[in-house]
Design an enzyme around this catalytic site. Structure first.
Site, mmCIF file in Angstrom:
data_model
loop_
_atom_site.group_PDB
_atom_site.id
_atom_site.type_symbol
_atom_site.label_atom_id
_atom_site.label_comp_id
_atom_site.label_asym_id
_atom_site.label_seq_id
_atom_site.Cartn_x
_atom_site.Cartn_y
_atom_site.Cartn_z
ATOM 1 N N GLY A 195 0.829 -1.193 0.000
ATOM 2 C CA GLY A 195 0.000 0.000 0.000
ATOM 3 C C GLY A 195 0.865 1.245 0.000
ATOM 4 O O GLY A 195 1.985 1.243 -0.524
ATOM 5 N N ARG B 184 -2.536 -8.236 -1.182
ATOM 6 C CA ARG B 184 -3.868 -8.810 -1.377
ATOM 7 C C ARG B 184 -4.301 -8.703 -2.833
ATOM 8 O O ARG B 184 -4.913 -9.598 -3.386
ATOM 9 C CB ARG B 184 -4.876 -8.094 -0.463
ATOM 10 C CG ARG B 184 -6.285 -8.647 -0.517
ATOM 11 C CD ARG B 184 -7.137 -8.070 0.578
ATOM 12 N NE ARG B 184 -7.153 -6.601 0.559
ATOM 13 C CZ ARG B 184 -7.898 -5.860 1.358
ATOM 14 N NH1 ARG B 184 -8.672 -6.447 2.262
ATOM 15 N NH2 ARG B 184 -7.863 -4.546 1.287
ATOM 16 N N THR C 71 7.385 -2.386 10.830
ATOM 17 C CA THR C 71 6.957 -1.054 11.259
ATOM 18 C C THR C 71 5.448 -0.916 11.107
ATOM 19 O O THR C 71 4.916 0.200 11.051
ATOM 20 C CB THR C 71 7.654 0.049 10.434
ATOM 21 O OG1 THR C 71 7.435 -0.207 9.033
ATOM 22 C CG2 THR C 71 9.145 0.089 10.719
ATOM 23 N N ARG D 182 2.247 -3.529 12.387
ATOM 24 C CA ARG D 182 1.569 -3.921 13.613
ATOM 25 C C ARG D 182 2.220 -5.204 14.127
ATOM 26 O O ARG D 182 2.482 -6.128 13.358
ATOM 27 C CB ARG D 182 0.075 -4.154 13.381
ATOM 28 C CG ARG D 182 -0.746 -2.879 13.220
ATOM 29 C CD ARG D 182 -0.844 -2.106 14.523
ATOM 30 N NE ARG D 182 -1.770 -0.979 14.454
ATOM 31 C CZ ARG D 182 -1.424 0.262 14.164
ATOM 32 N NH1 ARG D 182 -0.147 0.543 13.894
ATOM 33 N NH2 ARG D 182 -2.327 1.224 14.146
ATOM 34 N N GLU E 40 1.403 -4.314 22.751
ATOM 35 C CA GLU E 40 1.908 -2.940 22.744
ATOM 36 C C GLU E 40 2.391 -2.525 24.129
ATOM 37 O O GLU E 40 1.720 -2.703 25.135
ATOM 38 C CB GLU E 40 0.799 -1.990 22.287
ATOM 39 C CG GLU E 40 1.231 -0.550 22.138
ATOM 40 C CD GLU E 40 2.115 -0.301 20.931
ATOM 41 O OE1 GLU E 40 2.893 0.667 20.969
ATOM 42 O OE2 GLU E 40 2.036 -1.076 19.966
ATOM 43 N N HIS F 92 7.646 2.101 18.994
ATOM 44 C CA HIS F 92 6.538 2.498 18.124
ATOM 45 C C HIS F 92 6.647 3.978 17.746
ATOM 46 O O HIS F 92 5.740 4.777 18.001
ATOM 47 C CB HIS F 92 5.185 2.228 18.797
ATOM 48 C CG HIS F 92 4.068 2.096 17.805
ATOM 49 N ND1 HIS F 92 2.958 1.340 18.029
ATOM 50 C CD2 HIS F 92 3.891 2.628 16.575
ATOM 51 C CE1 HIS F 92 2.135 1.403 16.993
ATOM 52 N NE2 HIS F 92 2.692 2.182 16.092
#
Length: 328
Positions: free
Chosen positions: A159, A181, A241, A243, A272, A290
């Protein structure tokens, strides 16, 4: 919609210019400190506000949404990811959800390359040697890393961020491969000189570097599972970088400890705020808190998008960055 200024609750501290602008436009309640709201605090905010502005630290599930008041009509998320929000349940209750896409792609891609170079060139080890006073002069065999030029980069998720990574990696002389995808358009693929792999297994087994840049969804949870991680070739490294949930972290830890995976650069973690102690103690791992999207420019742009989404909604129109079912 209620008459007068909209009641907006912001769950975390935002950059001062964003908070100031919100104060000018809305009846806004800001956070005094930068700690996440408790579940009860979130429920209270959702019961009283017209609009909630959360971040990824706020888990808004179906049970919490059931406690929302009739006034709540928009959750204007500060961030591109929305996996912490049960969007389907929100929509069922007539609550729209918006996000801030396209803002941090370049920032995240920059950090992806920084992590890649840190791992392959052993930068943290060199830095620690200097800090510890262990550097006594040049040695031809000390801290030998590997080049990225000429190496195959496999991008998982092509993306906005994945394509930004591809542009940077090409400048470093890397060969671009990707799994997505949907396959990119022919002209986009040609611009990156990218090779598409329909089979993620086949791509993973042939890459020198894997970069995880896909969102966390039910279909991508542990997409890089133990079996797939074991397919990585000798000497390969993995960068994440996106999730933390996309990678089976315990399996990754085992393979890093055994040397089956040469190295990893992680900005995100499966839980997290809880980078596991085993990972922290490995020399072949670079860990960051993060911070891939943490630039002032990016945060200000996120804030502007949040404000535009709220103002557009208040004017009776669809927020430009509304999250729709096809995105889930």
């Amino acid at each position: 919609m209620p008459s007068g200024r909209l009641s907006v609750v912001v769950t975390r501290r935002l950059p001062e210019p964003v908070e100031t602008r919100m104060k000018e436009l809305f009846d806004v309640t800001l956070r005094d400190d930068d700690t996440p709201m408790s579940r009860d605090e979130l429920a209270k905010a959702m019961a009283e506000a017209d609009i909630l502005v959360p971040t990824l630290t706020d888990t808004i599930d179906a049970n919490l949404l059931a406690r929302a008041g009739e006034r709540l009509k928009l959750i204007a998320n500060f961030g591109a990811g929305f996996d912490h929000i049960d969007v389907a349940s929100a929509l069922q209750r007539g609550i729209l959800v918006s996000n801030t896409p396209g803002v941090s792609a370049d920032d995240t891609a920059d950090m992806t390359m920084a992590l890649m170079m840190s791992v392959t060139r052993r930068i943290p080890e060199g830095l620690q040697q200097i800090k510890d006073g262990g550097f006594s002069g040049f040695s031809p065999t000390a801290l030998l890393g590997t080049r990225v030029s000429g190496k195959r980069l496999g991008i998982l998720g092509m993306g906005r961020v994945g394509q930004a990574v591809a542009r940077r990696a090409r400048a470093f002389g890397m060969q671009i491969h990707y799994h997505n995808r949907r396959r990119l358009r022919e002209e986009t693929e040609a611009a990156f000189e990218a090779t598409y792999w329909e089979s993620l297994d086949q791509m993973v087994a042939r890459m020198d570097v894997i970069s995880v840049n896909c969102p966390h969804t039910p279909s991508t949870f542990h997409l890089m599972n133990a079996r797939r991680l074991k397919l990585m070739k000798d000497g390969a490294v993995i960068i994440n970088t996106s999730r933390g949930e996309v990678i089976d972290e315990p399996a990754l830890t085992r393979l890093l400890k055994s040397g089956d995976i040469s190295g990893a650069g992680l900005d995100v973690f499966e839980h997290e705020g809880e980078a596991n102690s085993e990972l922290r103690n490995l020399n072949n791992v670079v860990l960051l808190p993060h911070m891939a999207s943490a630039t002032l420019e990016g945060r200000l742009e996120m804030g502007e998008k949040v404000i535009i989404n709220i103002k557009t909604f208040a004017d009776g129109h669809r927020p430009p960055d509304q999250v729709v079912p096809s995105m889930l």
